[in-house]
Design a protein around this motif. Structure first.
Motif, PDB file in Angstrom:
ATOM      1  N   LYS A   1       0.962  -1.279   0.019  1.00 29.49           N
ATOM      2  CA  LYS A   1       0.002  -0.115   0.042  1.00 29.49           C
ATOM      3  C   LYS A   1       1.015   1.311   0.058  1.00 29.49           C
ATOM      4  O   LYS A   1       0.468   2.069  -0.644  1.00 29.49           O
ATOM      5  CB  LYS A   1      -1.055  -0.042   1.333  1.00 29.49           C
ATOM      6  CG  LYS A   1      -2.348  -1.080   0.951  1.00 29.49           C
ATOM      7  CD  LYS A   1      -3.171  -0.864   2.256  1.00 29.49           C
ATOM      8  CE  LYS A   1      -4.165  -1.870   1.912  1.00 29.49           C
ATOM      9  NZ  LYS A   1      -5.375  -1.132   1.387  1.00 29.49           N
ATOM     10  N   LEU A   2       1.885   1.239   0.744  1.00 26.96           N
ATOM     11  CA  LEU A   2       2.850   2.423   0.736  1.00 26.96           C
ATOM     12  C   LEU A   2       3.552   2.613  -0.736  1.00 26.96           C
ATOM     13  O   LEU A   2       3.493   3.602  -1.021  1.00 26.96           O
ATOM     14  CB  LEU A   2       4.076   2.123   1.991  1.00 26.96           C
ATOM     15  CG  LEU A   2       3.682   2.187   3.245  1.00 26.96           C
ATOM     16  CD1 LEU A   2       4.845   2.016   4.148  1.00 26.96           C
ATOM     17  CD2 LEU A   2       2.923   3.892   3.607  1.00 26.96           C
ATOM     18  N   TYR A   3       3.659   1.639  -1.279  1.00 27.53           N
ATOM     19  CA  TYR A   3       4.644   1.682  -2.620  1.00 27.53           C
ATOM     20  C   TYR A   3       3.286   2.240  -3.655  1.00 27.53           C
ATOM     21  O   TYR A   3       3.731   3.276  -4.292  1.00 27.53           O
ATOM     22  CB  TYR A   3       4.975   0.289  -3.025  1.00 27.53           C
ATOM     23  CG  TYR A   3       5.472   0.304  -4.436  1.00 27.53           C
ATOM     24  CD1 TYR A   3       6.824   0.771  -4.624  1.00 27.53           C
ATOM     25  CD2 TYR A   3       4.822  -0.193  -5.373  1.00 27.53           C
ATOM     26  CE1 TYR A   3       7.337   0.771  -6.084  1.00 27.53           C
ATOM     27  CE2 TYR A   3       5.346   0.159  -6.994  1.00 27.53           C
ATOM     28  CZ  TYR A   3       6.473   0.501  -7.016  1.00 27.53           C
ATOM     29  OH  TYR A   3       7.214   0.473  -8.232  1.00 27.53           O
ATOM     30  N   GLU A   4       2.074   1.777  -3.320  1.00 30.25           N
ATOM     31  CA  GLU A   4       1.147   2.424  -4.279  1.00 30.25           C
ATOM     32  C   GLU A   4       0.912   3.697  -3.983  1.00 30.25           C
ATOM     33  O   GLU A   4       0.598   4.644  -5.017  1.00 30.25           O
ATOM     34  CB  GLU A   4      -0.071   1.423  -3.867  1.00 30.25           C
ATOM     35  CG  GLU A   4      -1.069   1.192  -5.116  1.00 30.25           C
ATOM     36  CD  GLU A   4      -2.276   0.130  -4.431  1.00 30.25           C
ATOM     37  OE1 GLU A   4      -3.207   0.777  -4.074  1.00 30.25           O
ATOM     38  OE2 GLU A   4      -1.990  -1.153  -4.411  1.00 30.25           O
ATOM     39  N   LEU A   5       0.765   4.176  -2.690  1.00 32.84           N
ATOM     40  CA  LEU A   5       0.270   5.539  -2.306  1.00 32.84           C
ATOM     41  C   LEU A   5       1.487   6.554  -2.768  1.00 32.84           C
ATOM     42  O   LEU A   5       1.205   7.606  -3.027  1.00 32.84           O
ATOM     43  CB  LEU A   5       0.126   5.560  -0.977  1.00 32.84           C
ATOM     44  CG  LEU A   5      -1.187   4.883  -0.544  1.00 32.84           C
ATOM     45  CD1 LEU A   5      -1.278   5.051   1.000  1.00 32.84           C
ATOM     46  CD2 LEU A   5      -2.429   5.598  -0.888  1.00 32.84           C
ATOM     47  N   ILE A   6       2.674   6.009  -2.532  1.00 37.74           N
ATOM     48  CA  ILE A   6       3.875   7.059  -2.900  1.00 37.74           C
ATOM     49  C   ILE A   6       4.095   7.288  -4.225  1.00 37.74           C
ATOM     50  O   ILE A   6       4.349   8.191  -4.652  1.00 37.74           O
ATOM     51  CB  ILE A   6       5.158   6.364  -2.091  1.00 37.74           C
ATOM     52  CG1 ILE A   6       4.969   6.643  -0.632  1.00 37.74           C
ATOM     53  CG2 ILE A   6       6.165   7.234  -2.729  1.00 37.74           C
ATOM     54  CD1 ILE A   6       6.076   5.821   0.098  1.00 37.74           C
TER      55      ILE A   6
END
Length: 187
Positions: free
Chosen positions: A179-184
């Protein structure tokens, strides 16, 4: 009172009684007995890993504090010496990794020109994006991620602390990273 072993050897039959007194009765005298008996040996062991006496003392103090915070779960420890030395080893290695990472970051920041406002703005924005992305994680996922990544707990320690399985911790960390990869990368 010096932090030294009060006896040459802690009687094996006394250990379950001490753990019970610590865990169930919250007996500070029992805790102090364990603390003073193991402290010096644990500090020496930690020092052999981190090579810094004050860090070794901090590591051991943290491990022994965690023993107190286990409360009733302290009675489940089968081999106290093994438990404490393993915890000190893991914490010392985590501390060593954290120090190496910090040294690496310090070297990277030395290369960056502190007078360059563009680089500072980009760095601040990137950190803000990461912090915002972490805040958007589901609550349980966020908790697990922060324990493992920021508090440097092992998966087993996080699982034990939260009362979930190691596989669940792993799943939450993977989900958080995804999710962090996606959001960033959206930004």
């Amino acid at each position: 009172m010096p932090l030294a072993n009060k006896t040459k050897r802690l009687p094996v039959e006394e250990i379950p009684l001490l753990l019970s007194a610590i865990g169930r009765d919250r007996d500070q005298q029992a805790y102090k007995r364990v603390f003073y008996f193991y402290y010096q040996d644990l500090v020496r062991y930690s020092f052999s890993i981190v090579r810094d006496y004050s860090i070794a003392e901090d590591v051991v103090a943290d491990v022994l504090l965690k023993l107190w915070l286990l409360e009733g779960k302290a009675m489940e420890i089968q081999n106290l010496s093994f438990y404490l030395f393993r915890a000190v080893k893991n914490s010392s290695l985590n501390e060593l990794t954290k120090l190496q990472r910090q040294d690496s970051l310090d070297q990277n920041y030395e290369v960056m020109d502190p007078q360059n406002p563009e680089q500072l703005t980009i760095s601040k924005e990137f950190v803000a994006n990461i912090e915002h992305a972490i805040e958007l994680l589901p609550p349980k996922c966020k908790t697990v991620f922060l324990l493992v990544r920021e508090q440097q707990l092992s998966y087993a320690e996080a699982a034990d602390l939260l009362g979930i399985s190691i596989n669940t911790v792993n799943r939450h960390v993977q989900l958080a990273l995804s999710k962090l990869y996606e959001l960033i990368n959206k930004k």
